[in-house]
Write a protein that holds these residues in place. Structure first.
Motif, short mmCIF file in Angstrom:
data_model
loop_
_atom_site.label_atom_id
_atom_site.label_comp_id
_atom_site.label_asym_id
_atom_site.label_seq_id
_atom_site.Cartn_x
_atom_site.Cartn_y
_atom_site.Cartn_z
N VAL A 69 0.78 -1.04 -0.02
CA VAL A 69 0.05 0.23 0.03
C VAL A 69 0.77 1.26 -0.06
CG1 VAL A 69 -1.86 1.10 1.07
CG2 VAL A 69 -1.91 -1.35 1.36
N SER A 70 0.73 2.06 -0.95
CA SER A 70 1.51 3.16 -1.15
C SER A 70 0.74 4.52 -0.92
CB SER A 70 2.32 3.39 -2.65
OG SER A 70 3.13 2.27 -2.95
N PHE A 71 1.65 5.53 -0.42
CA PHE A 71 0.78 6.93 -0.37
C PHE A 71 0.37 7.40 -1.57
CE2 PHE A 71 1.09 11.65 -0.24
CZ PHE A 71 0.33 11.83 0.76
N PRO A 72 -0.87 7.87 -1.47
CA PRO A 72 -1.82 8.17 -2.71
C PRO A 72 -0.87 9.46 -3.17
CG PRO A 72 -2.84 8.56 -0.91
CD PRO A 72 -1.86 8.07 -0.25
N HIS A 73 -0.33 9.35 -4.33
CA HIS A 73 0.76 10.50 -4.96
C HIS A 73 0.42 10.13 -6.52
CE1 HIS A 73 4.17 12.58 -6.28
NE2 HIS A 73 3.96 13.50 -5.35
N PRO A 74 0.67 11.25 -7.36
CA PRO A 74 0.67 11.11 -8.75
C PRO A 74 1.64 10.17 -9.28
CG PRO A 74 0.17 13.19 -8.20
CD PRO A 74 0.31 12.58 -6.91
N GLY A 75 2.94 10.15 -8.73
CA GLY A 75 3.95 9.58 -9.03
C GLY A 75 3.83 7.80 -8.82
N ASN A 76 2.85 7.66 -8.05
CA ASN A 76 2.65 6.14 -7.87
C ASN A 76 1.37 5.46 -8.58
OD1 ASN A 76 4.57 6.35 -5.86
ND2 ASN A 76 3.05 6.77 -4.15
N VAL A 77 0.76 6.29 -9.47
CA VAL A 77 -0.49 5.83 -10.25
C VAL A 77 -0.09 4.53 -11.08
CG1 VAL A 77 -2.12 6.52 -12.04
CG2 VAL A 77 -1.39 7.91 -9.96
N HIS A 78 0.85 4.58 -11.83
CA HIS A 78 1.25 3.74 -12.98
C HIS A 78 2.14 2.36 -12.45
CE1 HIS A 78 -0.93 6.30 -15.53
NE2 HIS A 78 -0.16 7.30 -15.34
N GLU A 79 2.23 2.25 -11.26
CA GLU A 79 3.07 1.05 -10.64
C GLU A 79 2.34 -0.04 -11.22
OE1 GLU A 79 5.77 -0.27 -7.15
OE2 GLU A 79 4.10 0.77 -6.63
N PRO A 80 1.00 -0.37 -10.94
CA PRO A 80 0.39 -1.40 -11.13
C PRO A 80 0.37 -1.75 -12.59
CG PRO A 80 -0.99 -0.17 -9.67
CD PRO A 80 0.26 0.67 -10.01
N ASP A 81 0.26 -0.82 -13.47
CA ASP A 81 0.11 -0.82 -14.71
C ASP A 81 1.59 -1.43 -15.26
OD1 ASP A 81 -2.39 0.24 -15.06
OD2 ASP A 81 -1.41 2.33 -15.04
N ALA A 82 2.67 -1.05 -14.56
CA ALA A 82 3.94 -1.67 -15.26
C ALA A 82 4.12 -3.13 -14.83
CB ALA A 82 4.93 -0.88 -14.44
N PHE A 83 3.60 -3.56 -13.60
CA PHE A 83 3.53 -5.00 -12.81
C PHE A 83 2.67 -5.78 -13.99
CE2 PHE A 83 5.14 -3.42 -8.93
CZ PHE A 83 6.46 -4.28 -8.84
N ALA A 84 1.67 -5.11 -14.34
CA ALA A 84 0.45 -6.16 -15.16
C ALA A 84 1.22 -6.20 -16.53
CB ALA A 84 -0.64 -5.28 -15.41
N ALA A 85 1.89 -5.23 -17.06
CA ALA A 85 2.42 -5.24 -18.42
C ALA A 85 3.72 -6.37 -18.45
CB ALA A 85 2.82 -3.87 -18.77
N TRP A 86 4.51 -6.46 -17.33
CA TRP A 86 5.63 -7.33 -17.38
C TRP A 86 5.00 -8.56 -16.97
CZ3 TRP A 86 7.98 -3.41 -13.81
CH2 TRP A 86 8.67 -2.59 -14.50
N GLY A 87 3.81 -9.01 -16.55
CA GLY A 87 3.27 -10.29 -16.19
C GLY A 87 4.14 -11.21 -15.40
N GLY A 88 4.94 -10.77 -14.68
CA GLY A 88 5.96 -11.85 -13.85
C GLY A 88 7.20 -11.97 -14.65
N ARG A 89 7.20 -11.32 -15.58
CA ARG A 89 8.75 -11.82 -16.45
C ARG A 89 9.72 -10.69 -16.24
NH1 ARG A 89 4.39 -12.26 -19.62
NH2 ARG A 89 4.62 -9.87 -20.35
N GLY A 90 10.67 -11.12 -15.06
CA GLY A 90 11.48 -10.02 -14.83
C GLY A 90 11.09 -9.25 -13.51
N ALA A 91 9.85 -9.22 -13.05
CA ALA A 91 9.35 -8.45 -11.81
C ALA A 91 8.61 -9.58 -11.27
CB ALA A 91 8.75 -7.27 -12.09
N VAL A 92 7.79 -9.20 -9.98
CA VAL A 92 7.06 -10.07 -9.30
C VAL A 92 5.55 -10.10 -10.10
CG1 VAL A 92 8.07 -9.85 -7.12
CG2 VAL A 92 6.32 -8.21 -7.80
N ARG A 93 4.62 -10.94 -9.76
CA ARG A 93 3.56 -10.85 -10.53
C ARG A 93 2.49 -9.96 -9.72
NH1 ARG A 93 5.36 -15.94 -11.21
NH2 ARG A 93 5.05 -16.91 -13.42
N LEU A 94 1.48 -9.53 -10.30
CA LEU A 94 0.49 -8.82 -9.75
C LEU A 94 -0.71 -9.79 -9.69
CD1 LEU A 94 -0.85 -6.03 -8.91
CD2 LEU A 94 -1.31 -5.53 -11.46
N TYR A 95 -1.27 -10.13 -8.43
CA TYR A 95 -2.35 -10.90 -8.36
C TYR A 95 -3.58 -10.08 -8.11
CZ TYR A 95 0.75 -14.84 -7.05
OH TYR A 95 1.87 -15.40 -6.82
#
Length: 188
Positions: A69-95
């Motif tokens: 859980v991150s502080f609600p800040h515009p700089g944190n908005v797209h982090e889940p999008d990155a994890f979703a795009a990577w799909g567990g390849r090179g980064a952890v999976r987003l459940y």
């Protein structure tokens, strides 16, 4: 109810002021709500980075996980999008994700870094492999570096103007050039 690490609370209030203090007051309830929704239970000490807490959890069909859980800040908005795009390849999976709460349920991995590896050739090899896995086109709709680089460059200039030493002026030029190159033509 989770405990908030003292160092994290202090740095959040120093950085964010009253909004940070208000968010910290709500954070244990937010975590409890998410644990219930995602049918998880805490499974270890609460950890933190600069802008969020990570709670190791168990009880998921996918296996052990981590609730971030991150502080609600515009700089944190797209982090889940990155994890979703990577799909567990090179980064952890987003459940799972809750964009309103700036929260993600992520695959849990062992905490280790390349800084622990003594063989420089191995570090470079592993870093290169990870970089290749993460180097994918950004999903449509996400901001591009070229769209943000100008604002970052301007902010670096303003920040550096407040510093007095020759070292800071020299570093400002190098950072400004680097940020300018990030946003240059041909960069996503």
């Amino acid at each position: 109810m989770i405990g908030i690490p003292e160092a994290f609370a202090r740095s959040t209030v120093e950085r964010e002021g009253d909004p940070g203090a208000a968010w910290l007051a709500e954070l244990p309830g937010i975590v409890d709500e998410l644990l219930e929704r995602w049918r998880c239970a805490p499974d270890g000490e609460v950890m933190h980075g600069g802008v969020g807490v990570v709670v190791p959890v168990r009880g998921r069909a996918e296996g052990d996980a981590a609730l971030k859980v991150s502080f609600p800040h515009p700089g944190n908005v797209h982090e889940p999008d990155a994890f979703a795009a990577w799909g567990g390849r090179g980064a952890v999976r987003l459940y799972a994700r809750d964009d309103e709460r700036f929260a993600m349920l992520l695959e849990r991995v062992e905490a280790s870094t390349l800084a622990e590896v003594e063989d420089a050739d191995e570090v470079v090899t592993v870093a290169g492999r990870i970089n290749r896995r993460l180097a994918i086109p950004a999903p449509p709709g996400l901001p591009r570096l070229r769209e943000r680089a100008g604002a970052w460059e301007e902010q670096l200039r303003k920040d550096a103007e407040e510093l007095c030493s020759w070292n800071a002026r020299s570093g400002r030029r190098r950072r400004g050039v680097s940020v300018h190159e990030l946003g240059g033509e041909g960069h996503a």
